[in-house]
Design an enzyme around this catalytic site. Sequence first.
Site, PDB file in Angstrom:
ATOM      1  N   LYS A 188      -3.599  12.112  -2.753  1.00  0.00           N
ATOM      2  CA  LYS A 188      -2.293  12.379  -2.170  1.00  0.00           C
ATOM      3  C   LYS A 188      -0.524  12.714  -2.921  1.00  0.00           C
ATOM      4  O   LYS A 188       0.276  13.003  -2.553  1.00  0.00           O
ATOM      5  CB  LYS A 188      -2.040  11.264  -1.761  1.00  0.00           C
ATOM      6  CG  LYS A 188      -2.810  10.636  -0.360  1.00  0.00           C
ATOM      7  CD  LYS A 188      -2.407  10.601   0.906  1.00  0.00           C
ATOM      8  CE  LYS A 188      -3.603   8.753   1.242  1.00  0.00           C
ATOM      9  NZ  LYS A 188      -4.286   9.572   2.216  1.00  0.00           N
ATOM     10  N   ASP A 248       0.903  -1.125  -0.237  1.00  0.00           N
ATOM     11  CA  ASP A 248      -0.242   0.072  -0.180  1.00  0.00           C
ATOM     12  C   ASP A 248       0.723   1.378   0.188  1.00  0.00           C
ATOM     13  O   ASP A 248       1.478   1.403   0.708  1.00  0.00           O
ATOM     14  CB  ASP A 248      -0.875  -0.350   0.961  1.00  0.00           C
ATOM     15  CG  ASP A 248      -2.130   1.515   1.680  1.00  0.00           C
ATOM     16  OD1 ASP A 248      -1.268   2.675   0.586  1.00  0.00           O
ATOM     17  OD2 ASP A 248      -2.495   1.463   2.461  1.00  0.00           O
TER      18      ASP A 248
HETATM   19  N1  C6P Z   1      -5.093   7.661   4.677  1.00  0.00           N
HETATM   20  C1  C6P Z   1      -5.060   9.355   5.970  1.00  0.00           C
HETATM   21  O1  C6P Z   1      -5.523  11.395   6.995  1.00  0.00           O
HETATM   22  P1  C6P Z   1      -8.272   6.560   0.035  1.00  0.00           P
HETATM   23  O2  C6P Z   1      -9.014   7.255   0.932  1.00  0.00           O
HETATM   24  O3  C6P Z   1      -8.332   5.126  -0.807  1.00  0.00           O
HETATM   25  O4  C6P Z   1      -7.501   7.286  -1.084  1.00  0.00           O
HETATM   26  O5  C6P Z   1      -6.958   5.693   1.230  1.00  0.00           O
HETATM   27  C2  C6P Z   1      -6.803   5.533   2.158  1.00  0.00           C
HETATM   28  C3  C6P Z   1      -5.421   5.165   2.727  1.00  0.00           C
HETATM   29  C4  C6P Z   1      -4.951   3.780   2.504  1.00  0.00           C
HETATM   30  N2  C6P Z   1      -3.800   3.504   2.612  1.00  0.00           N
HETATM   31  C5  C6P Z   1      -2.742   3.772   4.001  1.00  0.00           C
HETATM   32  C6  C6P Z   1      -1.969   4.265   4.373  1.00  0.00           C
HETATM   33  C7  C6P Z   1      -3.405   5.763   3.997  1.00  0.00           C
HETATM   34  O6  C6P Z   1      -2.892   6.714   4.685  1.00  0.00           O
HETATM   35  C8  C6P Z   1      -5.176   6.221   3.021  1.00  0.00           C
HETATM   36  C9  C6P Z   1      -5.920   7.013   2.799  1.00  0.00           C
HETATM   37  C10 C6P Z   1      -5.114   9.326   4.432  1.00  0.00           C
HETATM   38  O7  C6P Z   1      -4.116   8.820   6.400  1.00  0.00           O
HETATM   39  C11 C6P Z   1      -7.157   9.429   4.907  1.00  0.00           C
HETATM   40  S1  C6P Z   1      -7.535   8.735   6.221  1.00  0.00           S
END
Ligand code: C6P
Length: 404
Positions: free
Chosen positions: A224, A198
């Site tokens: 991001k 991830d």
């Molecule tokens: N973390 C944070 O504030 P999405 O929401 O699908 O774009 O990403 C999910 C996700 C998955 N793995 C990791 C390591 C992440 O950091 C995140 C998203 C954000 O830390 C929002 S919860």
Amino acid sequence: MIQIDKIREDFPILKRVINGKPLVYFDNAATSQTPQVVIDAIVDYYSNYNANIHRGVHTLSQEATDKYEEARIKVQQHFNAKHAYEIILTAGTTHSINMVASGFASLIQKGDEIIVSALEHHSNIVPWQMLCEKTGAILKVIPMNLDGSLQMDAYHTLVNKKTKVVFCNHVSNALGVVNPIEEIIKKAHQFGAAVLIDGAQATPHIKPDVQALDVDFYVASAHKLCGPTGVGLLYGKKEWLEKLPPYQGGGEMIDVVTFEKTTYAGLPHKFEAGTPNICGGIAFGAGLDYMNAIGFDNIANYEAELLAYGTAELLKIEGVKIYGTTEEKTAVISFNVGEIHPYDIGVILDKLGIAVRTGHHCAQPIMDFYKIPGTIRASFSFYNTKEEIDVFVNGLKRAVMMLS
Ligand code: C6P
């Protein structure tokens, strides 16, 4: 070298005033801000060539298709995938992980083992738990140390011939620690297990090379990476993507449909049912172009300076405890001050125009490990400055004074 004044000009939002104060945006780990070139790409799409892709013979549809497929190639080149069709454009990291987890339901049997790390975001825990419930597979966890590193000795004893898949984040969202993914991948492969990394938190700071890593699946989110929300990638090695069944049925992912039987399209379309986020995909490519023009080495060096400065300044405040203290970290500082609840500090900082995230950061097991309700997380990007860190540290001192 980062030309910080020029870079800040690229981000209209950085001129915002919040509660009468200039915005200090330190919530970059949640989502990055959007440069004008990406906003322009979105406006250009809707102003000039908005059309559905892969279907129309008309000019607009062809233009949109070409731009969307160009974006896929930009993503392929950025991650150094061997083939463009190994890049599936998804709705983001969570979507990508769920695609892989649900696909493994047909490859996993009762008693098989799945390994995740103690540092995972909920989106890399819950889909595998759901898979275990469905298949009878067993979820094993690589434990963590107090400094936020993984207990790699324990990992080496956890992997065995029953291990089918290993999942780990490249960088922890809650702590910012960089995990030894090369070692994790190598060991899993000795037992024939697939590895999903991830990269949601690594990709804003590090340019991953999926071929050099020899990783089976790598996932990330555009939002991001200076791109828009609702789009991301699933990289999968051709062999694995061919083995996994499609995630959803619908238009675009088929070869021939009859009421008796349907055959599926080849990669990447087998995993891209329905009308995709066309504009998002194109803007994802624009975000990557923007960051690559600055250069990931420049970004990493500059952010390392911000991290070192911010850490040193924060530690001057009495009662500050930082979580995640390994040597290799991205520009994330997760901390608490004495017994003060992180939420209370976050609210006061917001009154001062400073945006941080507070809480469990979608990583409750890490908070349970430290026996805390959550942390304050300040996460820096290449468009932040040391002056902003000073504003933040002064704001924090004020908050601590008010709450003590
Ligand atoms: N973390 C944070 O504030 P999405 O929401 O699908 O774009 O990403 C999910 C996700 C998955 N793995 C990791 C390591 C992440 O950091 C995140 C998203 C954000 O830390 C929002 S919860």
